[in-house]
Design an enzyme around this catalytic site. Sequence first.
Site, PDB file in Angstrom:
ATOM      1  N   GLU A 171      67.818 -89.126  26.329  1.00  0.00           N
ATOM      2  CA  GLU A 171      68.050 -88.103  25.299  1.00  0.00           C
ATOM      3  C   GLU A 171      67.808 -86.700  25.846  1.00  0.00           C
ATOM      4  O   GLU A 171      68.477 -85.745  25.465  1.00  0.00           O
ATOM      5  CB  GLU A 171      67.105 -88.328  24.104  1.00  0.00           C
TER       6      GLU A 171
ATOM      7  N   VAL B  76      64.530 -90.911  29.563  1.00  0.00           N
ATOM      8  CA  VAL B  76      65.458 -90.072  30.326  1.00  0.00           C
ATOM      9  C   VAL B  76      66.780 -89.795  29.602  1.00  0.00           C
ATOM     10  O   VAL B  76      67.470 -88.841  29.918  1.00  0.00           O
ATOM     11  CB  VAL B  76      65.798 -90.676  31.707  1.00  0.00           C
TER      12      VAL B  76
ATOM     13  N   ARG C 133      57.936 -91.397  36.094  1.00  0.00           N
ATOM     14  CA  ARG C 133      58.495 -92.158  37.204  1.00  0.00           C
ATOM     15  C   ARG C 133      59.928 -92.574  36.880  1.00  0.00           C
ATOM     16  O   ARG C 133      60.222 -92.939  35.741  1.00  0.00           O
ATOM     17  CB  ARG C 133      57.636 -93.405  37.410  1.00  0.00           C
TER      18      ARG C 133
ATOM     19  N   GLN D 273      72.356 -90.334  33.853  1.00  0.00           N
ATOM     20  CA  GLN D 273      71.992 -90.072  32.449  1.00  0.00           C
ATOM     21  C   GLN D 273      71.795 -88.584  32.201  1.00  0.00           C
ATOM     22  O   GLN D 273      72.262 -88.031  31.211  1.00  0.00           O
ATOM     23  CB  GLN D 273      70.686 -90.802  32.097  1.00  0.00           C
TER      24      GLN D 273
END
Lengths: 763, 327
Positions: free
Chosen positions: A730, A728, A653, A663
Amino acid sequence: MTIMEPRKHGSAADGMVGGRMSRFEGELKITGSATYALEYPMEDAAHAVLVQSTIAAGRIVSVDTSKALAMPGVLAVLTPEDDLGLRACGDWMGSAAKDEPYYPLPKVVQFNGQSIAAVIAESREQASEAAKLVTFTYEETPSVTSFHDPNAGEGKLMPNLVVNWGDAEAALAAAAVRIEATYETPREYHVAMEPHGLVAKWDGDELTIWEPSQWSHGMARMYAEWFSVPYENVRIVSPFIGGGFGSKGQPLAYGAVAVAAAKRLGRPVKLAVTRPQNFTSYGGRAATRQTISLGATKDGILQSIVHRGMSETSIYMDYPEQTGAATPVLYKVENFSSEHRVVPVNTVTPGALRGPGKNPSSYGIECAMEELAYALGMDPLELRLKNYADHDYQSGKPWSTRQLREALTEGAKAFGWDRRSHEPRSMRDGNQLVGWGIGCGTFPVIRAPSEAMIRVLADGTVEVVSGSIDMGQGTYTILAQTAAEAMGVPVSQVVVRLGDSRLPGSAIAGGSMLAGSITGAVHKAAIAARDEIVGLALNTPNSPFAGSGANTLVVADGEISTTLADGPKVTIAEMMKALGREHLEIRRNTLSDDAQEAAEQRRAWTTMARVMGPTMGEFSMHSWCAHFAEVRVDEAFGTVRVSRMVSAFDCGRLYNPKLVESQWRGGIIMGIGQALLEEGLVDPRNGRTINNNVGDYLVPTNSDIPDLQVISVGVPDLNASALGGKGVGEVGIVGVAPSIANAVFHATGKRVRDLPITLEKLI
Amino acid sequence: MRDFSYTRASSTEDARKAALEAGAMILAGGTTLLDLAKCGVAEPDQLIDISHIRGLDGIAVDDRAATIGALAKMSAVADHPEILSAFPAVSQSLSLAASQQLRNMATIGGNLLQRTRCPYFRDPSTFPACNKREPGSGCSAIGGVTRNHAVLGTSEYCIATYPGDLAVALVAFDAEVNLGTRTVSVEDFFLAPGDTPEKETVIAPGEMIMGISIPVSPAARHSTYLKVRDRQSYEFAAASAAVGLEFETDGKTVRGVRVALGGVATRPWRARAVEQALVGKVLTEEAIASAAALAMEGAVAHGANRYKIELAPRVIARALQTVGGLA
Ligand SMILES: Cc1cc2nc3c(=O)[nH]c(=O)nc-3n(C[C@H](O)[C@H](O)[C@H](O)COP(=O)(O)OP(=O)(O)OC[C@H]3O[C@@H](n4cnc5c(N)ncnc54)[C@H](O)[C@@H]3O)c2cc1C
Ligand code: SF4
């Protein structure tokens, strides 16, 4: 401590978890009014400038500071001859510190660019000029400047990075189709926009440090141990961070020097690490080399993976950049063998850089898979789907959620993969050869506990208070959204205070673990705060709800009401007034019951002791992605331009898709740099990083970045985190470099196996 | 950074006189000079800021030449409509250089006098040996990391590349530098390193760059600047070429041609052998290829820069094909 005012515009839905709210602090940053560590106004600060070694290895026989000390404004010169009185600190995992001194300015030079002195003066300019006049007499010793040096040897095997199942060698020997190839990645650097540095100030034995930090509590502990003061005495302040990418999670030698200087001089000291010094004051991503052998049946069923990897480390610490980190989890394979070695060379110890381990690892396996696809004459997408891992073959555990198949198929659809022509060199656009490639990526879900405080103020404001940090990834924003939703107040009523080790404990902002951890704690505290208000509203004599007969109340849009249509309705501010409360404070954590004791809590916030890996539990949990890259290669010049990318992600999610997408895009952009541009150039004669500046160490510019289409294919994963998200930050970079390397092969028929793919490798 | 005095010159006479004093240096946009002061290469005692001198930033084009003042900004010249139409290669050499922020600061005079990007030159504390910085001290680059060093015009004393783009276009089109009391061609202005790499130009004490002039020519009007590099923007050239072409009335036979190279030589490099091989010939891909190869006569590689010998003729060839309508 910084109080963040939320943006007062945007639709109400944006303010809830899952809304596309813009970053709270965006305007402050864009207008230049966010105060970064070195900008913190500090009266009477002295300025420290580092002096670094210019040889790769040797003993410092003597230091001549006389000329520097004679310069105007110079207050002191610290050298290896000064005993700064520091003690060793315990490591990340929380193992007790060794009972030994720590010398941040060592007598023995271990690499070129090591800090070996510091000049402290009234102004930075004076200190810089005097720093040039500190001279060293060295007794040089032989050095090994990279693992390309024949004297570097084969290094040491890391026993904990040996993974075997089945019989990989035998299955490989028996396989109908085999490929073997060796892949290399060079030293790469974080190059965060904000260089490192700090301001240190002692008040008696109380120490305050303004320093960009990915982990305020952990860094406070390590400073406290270095300087033998109680943890409570150290305060790290870090409300804004201009990027960290893994480099700002621990105090570094220069920090120890600045704090020691402040102590010695009895006044605040500001130390800015220059851009060139940033290249050797902490480690970037280690150079890696890995050989991968794949065996498959004629119809493309993987039979065996044999992986042998190595990475550079320093001569004083073993830091493995784990080339085998992604290899075992991407595909279904019954026979597997992986080993990783570290090769000590005269460099600063490498460190974590976005997607540590997984990144070079996926570069190896994802290039190898495409080499296998060409060996088989098979579409690389088909090969990947054919060998889809139905569970984690390493741990034997089921995946919690794994939408990698969806990432591959949705990504392929959006990209138009079915229009691909298989043969290398078969797609063209004028002068340009066009190529398409795929790279899959993964990053483990790392879980950690956190703590959070909710304060409800008399005017109805809801304050979220946490010592966690926001280095641009959006902590301020998603915590406001989490609290707004859980409390039932509009997000405009929420303020968030972060970035201070005196505030409630938190996981490190690293390994993509912070968002999942801290939203869990804030959610828990906010629910508790809402229940507390409801409880008080029902049970306090002055409350409008007293005697209303209701046994539960609803909090929505900042108003408290009964479930009855005509019951009373009051705002939170009115309720606080009725209750006669100035504020209401609720603190909650997500530690297990056996860890609630104060010492254990401290350990949880300041070490990695309570951090849980992806297979600690019933499931194997990871984020996943598939990148599709299109490149154009001008064959005459060897220049590669990425003309299009589509990337599909399974990160569970998304708490705020707008921030998540940025990101992902940031990771992809760094991946483009890794594929085509970035490389630390080391002079083999003395180990100097000669492109130690942003003019010469090339990161992508806007014109190098095409339109990046990102797609979410994730589903909430409630095993991974309280609210269903997986990491999220990396994963975005993981798999980008191989997708581009594979596209370059498809375009040109040339397989470049060492990054970056610069023009001389293609002409 | 060490202390220095700062003076604003009000006239060129002022500036030239002040710059004669020991330790004095002229400051224009500062984008080269401050950088070099920070890395310890430039150590001025006095800065003579010429950027406030009036009337030195003009850009004028008539039917004979373009005249550009030393203080004209790179961005102003690049965007000037008449430069764009009469000297496209000059405009492109500027707009493909550095970044917009730098181009807005940097001046034409300073641009010509920018220093090499040789990393050994720029790191004095680690590499004391550099003949360009300290005559007679040796050359740290030879035997080191040489990916961006020159293959043409080098000597055993120095192999540093002249990094600028504008000067390459200027030597192609026979531009001249106005030094106040005399005028020299841009080609003669820059010196090969020989055994005195510290001496990069013929500028003498008491002289300063007042401006440049570029003669109008059919080849200049019909020209292009091609810059090849790994990063799409904001990087110095791995190799670049400024070329201009003039055809006979048949539209295919070469009457005049200009070729100069950047990123591969110790100074802006006019490739006359390539020009001579093409004059009077019908411009074909084959003619271009064999002529372009002549540019590398006498080239010497030092390790990692070998690729430039391969790359540079291809850059010339593509640029010629582009202006010749063959690409
Ligand atoms: C990161 C970076 C990237 C760059 N990339 C490129 C590129 O791709 N291509 C390119 O061509 N250039 C590039 N440059 C160089 C840039 O173009 C030069 O720095 C700029 O043109 C210098 O002009 P200035 O006015 O700032 O000179 P200054 O720094 O003021 O002066 C430079 C030198 O010239 C002297 N000087 C200045 N004006 C005069 C005068 N009128 N008479 C006599 N002496 C004078 C000064 O004393 C000094 O020695 C780059 C620079 C940087 C920092
Ligand atoms: S190439 Fe020239 S500038 Fe570079 S180190 Fe050698 S002498 Fe100095």
